[in-house]
Design an enzyme around this catalytic site. Sequence first.
Site, PDB file in Angstrom:
ATOM      1  N   ASP A  83      46.053  36.838  33.943  1.00  0.00           N
ATOM      2  CA  ASP A  83      46.247  36.690  35.379  1.00  0.00           C
ATOM      3  C   ASP A  83      46.670  35.245  35.622  1.00  0.00           C
ATOM      4  O   ASP A  83      45.843  34.328  35.546  1.00  0.00           O
ATOM      5  CB  ASP A  83      44.971  37.009  36.158  1.00  0.00           C
ATOM      6  CG  ASP A  83      45.186  36.921  37.679  1.00  0.00           C
ATOM      7  OD1 ASP A  83      44.205  37.057  38.434  1.00  0.00           O
ATOM      8  OD2 ASP A  83      46.341  36.713  38.109  1.00  0.00           O
ATOM      9  N   LYS A 116      50.641  30.415  45.399  1.00  0.00           N
ATOM     10  CA  LYS A 116      50.329  28.990  45.359  1.00  0.00           C
ATOM     11  C   LYS A 116      51.525  28.156  44.956  1.00  0.00           C
ATOM     12  O   LYS A 116      51.847  27.175  45.612  1.00  0.00           O
ATOM     13  CB  LYS A 116      49.191  28.705  44.360  1.00  0.00           C
ATOM     14  CG  LYS A 116      47.832  29.060  44.894  1.00  0.00           C
ATOM     15  CD  LYS A 116      47.481  30.507  44.661  1.00  0.00           C
ATOM     16  CE  LYS A 116      46.038  30.751  45.005  1.00  0.00           C
ATOM     17  NZ  LYS A 116      45.761  32.187  45.114  1.00  0.00           N
ATOM     18  N   TRP A 127      37.293  34.712  39.228  1.00  0.00           N
ATOM     19  CA  TRP A 127      37.562  34.876  40.644  1.00  0.00           C
ATOM     20  C   TRP A 127      36.779  36.099  41.118  1.00  0.00           C
ATOM     21  O   TRP A 127      36.843  37.171  40.518  1.00  0.00           O
ATOM     22  CB  TRP A 127      39.069  35.080  40.818  1.00  0.00           C
ATOM     23  CG  TRP A 127      39.543  35.283  42.208  1.00  0.00           C
ATOM     24  CD1 TRP A 127      39.192  34.575  43.318  1.00  0.00           C
ATOM     25  CD2 TRP A 127      40.494  36.255  42.641  1.00  0.00           C
ATOM     26  NE1 TRP A 127      39.870  35.044  44.407  1.00  0.00           N
ATOM     27  CE2 TRP A 127      40.693  36.070  44.021  1.00  0.00           C
ATOM     28  CE3 TRP A 127      41.223  37.262  41.997  1.00  0.00           C
ATOM     29  CZ2 TRP A 127      41.559  36.846  44.778  1.00  0.00           C
ATOM     30  CZ3 TRP A 127      42.101  38.039  42.744  1.00  0.00           C
ATOM     31  CH2 TRP A 127      42.261  37.831  44.123  1.00  0.00           C
TER      32      TRP A 127
END
Lengths: 443, 502
Positions: A243, A279, A162
């Site tokens: 993560d 999310k 990311w």
Amino acid sequence: MQRRIVINIMWRFMGGSFTRLTRCFSTSPRAVGWWENASPAAKDPITGVTEAFLADTNPHKINLGVGAYRDDEGKPIVLQCVRNAEAKIAGCEFLEANATEMASSLVEESVKLAYGEHARVLKEGRLAGLQALSGTGACRLFAELQRRFYPELPIYLPRPTWSNHHNVWRDAQVPQRTFQYYHPVSKGLNFAALVDDVKNAPDGSVFLLHPCAHNPTGVDPTEEQWRDISYLFKVKNHFPFFDMAYQGFASGDLDMDAQAIRIFLEDGHLIGCAQSFAKNMGLYGHRVGCVSVLCADAKQAVVVKSQMQQIARAMYGSPPVHGLLLVSTILSDPQTKSLWVKEVKVMANRIKRMRTALRENLEKLGSPLNWEHITNQVGMFCFSGLTPDHVDRLAREFHVYMTRDGRISMAGVTTSNVSYLADAIHEVTKHDEEALNICYTSH
Amino acid sequence: MRPQLTLTEAHGFASPCASSASDRRLNALVRHLVDASSSKSLAMDSQNPSDTISASPTSGFHADSVFAHVVRAPEDPILGVTVAYNKDPSPVKLNLGVGAYRTEEGKPVVLNVVRQAEQQLVNDRSRVKEYLPIVGLAEFNKLSAKLILGADSPAIQENRVTTVQCLSGTGSLRVGGEFLARHYHQRTIYIPLPTWGNHPKVFTLAGLSVNTYRYYDPTTRGMNFQGLLEDLGSAPSGAIVLLHACAHNPTGVDPTIQQWEQIRQLMRSKGLLPFFDSAYQGFASGSLDADAQSVRMFAADGGECLIAQSYAKNMGLYGERVGALSIMVLDNVGKGKGGGWLKDQFFDSHSHMECCCLVTIKVCKTADVASRVESQLKLVIRPMYSNPPIHGASIVATILKDRNLYDEWTIELKAMADRIISMRQKLFDALHVRGTPGDWSHIVKQIGMFTFTGLNSEQVAFMTREYHVYMTSDGRISMAGLSSRTVPHLADAIYAAVTRVV
């Protein structure tokens, strides 16, 4: 011309020092202003896509940029479990003291999700856990902790990762390295190269790992490969920081998606973990997450937590209470929690169906390219293999928006736009077989 | 420092079968590792590489945490007061520590307008929870700028203000501080002595170096104005100066209007950059406009400044972390005050000497500067937490843009401010009635949530011990924690402290 003469005179008067000249006038706010030297910052590669999308007026436009879930109508949703929780807490008087209790409850419930409901480490009080500002905030707190106590130690980030990971550790002033991860030709995991890089890193290095639904590639190690990585980490004494932003989105099963973490725990690693509820609970804007560090004993956990709290207090004080209340309410009520588990599965299944549909559509169009990776990859994103040129064409000619690394947010694909999307992708790639097979390196 | 691991300490294998599978894997890995021409010494160097390695299933693996050497961070002194208070079982205990508003009954309050706004938000089924932009809710930002600068502010009309949503006052200060540390040429900030305990930490971690200027005079329990002027006067040109917009924390001592004007003139003449911390707008005097006067005075002179706003106190949204950072950039069009042609020539540090349409370019340039500033603020925010939380900002925007809610809010705000002002009077009277030695007029002269009593740390400790009165050791009390019922107890405690402890 006249101005130049005047300036020359001024220059000589000031003893020829341009610095002195500008400083003389720059000290007065009337003259220059302090920010003249501020150059415009580069647009964020991910949020910049949404901005471009919003500016586009074409009715066929598709936003495949940000990883935010959409239903089959292409609309953002609020989960029913969240609405239930909101109704419960509306008008609730939450005292500052309550917020502290709630925060502990949030951490407790979060780490149960990540580490396993009955994980032994939870009972031993060895976890330093703190509510954080979603996944970003959790990563940043850990990065700052890392810098405080191991300022020389770099973070090893997967290649690619990311994009904001690079920013987070850079702003925390932690040096960065990358390790090989994605294989651009197979569009899968480059396991041998990964193992090499892990092996070649100095003992006791800090690594960032995506436990599931790797962002941006959607490529995850298998269970067997995770076990191998875990052993290698033990041999090398590396510190794994996970993560986890998509727990539930990879397989649809929360425990399965946390498998990598459970493997490392079984093997006795002392890990760190960032969790996000953006999310999987659809709480994007509420900024709720959790950072946890597994310590050798309870005393150390208290100590590490106090350090993270201090870092947070000088950054933003405390995290926002509304999101905390929502998550805490959902996770601590068995009925609401089981509703949530179902809703996560629904979201994950829709994405799987879209993957299948996109791949089938492309194959039906007779695309010369191999699109297996669309269904091999997991989670919200598909690393399509599209080149920056393809991406630009897609935006320009077809009003399809994605990040320039070719990452597609599958959540933006719907039953009604999947064939348009397949057509568009086919159009820009049908003559471009070579381009698709060129090794793609992302930053 | 890094823990050494030997494989015999590995554990976690539930059964011999699992053990041997892992052992085979380990051995394979070892061969892979040792075969490589790496010169790095591995932990099992001491073992002959051709030996097989087995993990002992029964030995506990607790290699030391990589954070084993970490020491416990000191507890925050302000929050620590509440922690201690909570532990105290005494029925007469009084918490005058944290600056959070309490009603006459000692309860926290959720404002009616906040409840109404929340209800509106919950009832609106079309609302979603998507990410806000990095700079936050646009409507909230505009309304916040108007709130502090005034609805008719020329700076806003001229697009000279960039406002970004941040996490309350703390977050606004931190983002502003980081921005200055990266882009401003003078990386020193001057903070008043004393100031809120978290200020130095926020700015230091933001990358600025922190100096102080004299502010409070313990002998008068008022302003040390002379000291302030001297210290700001000798600050290096361009230095940043933190100013409490109103209701100075912790002293409650504010400059008068005339003093503010003097401060403004001094700062502008020295090119010092003002950074306002506005945490109590409306809370201090009960009037939003009156409490913004200092900020508006600076904004009106066309110069530049930073403003951190918090809605924690004035909207009671403490836990939601709602705030805004505004950066006001230079009025390049000029108000005709001095140096006209010099300014014209040199306003552009990139030296566009040939430009003709100066006025147009200046106006465009100003808006351009504001947008460049915004883009840089985004670079600070994105790696910190990506984007700000939606709930609190939505509540504030709902209230500020609705005429009725706004008016109702001002009434509730005034009620809170008035209650605090009346507590000041009551405490002063109670001390007077007891014949408490000393001059206690500062209690009614100081403004806002806090009173700097002037009690020393021994007296404070005494009051905690004997009277279960909790406050920070600098003698700061939160007036918001007082009620008519508890004033007598506090007065007794103070009387005892000043007569028995010196």
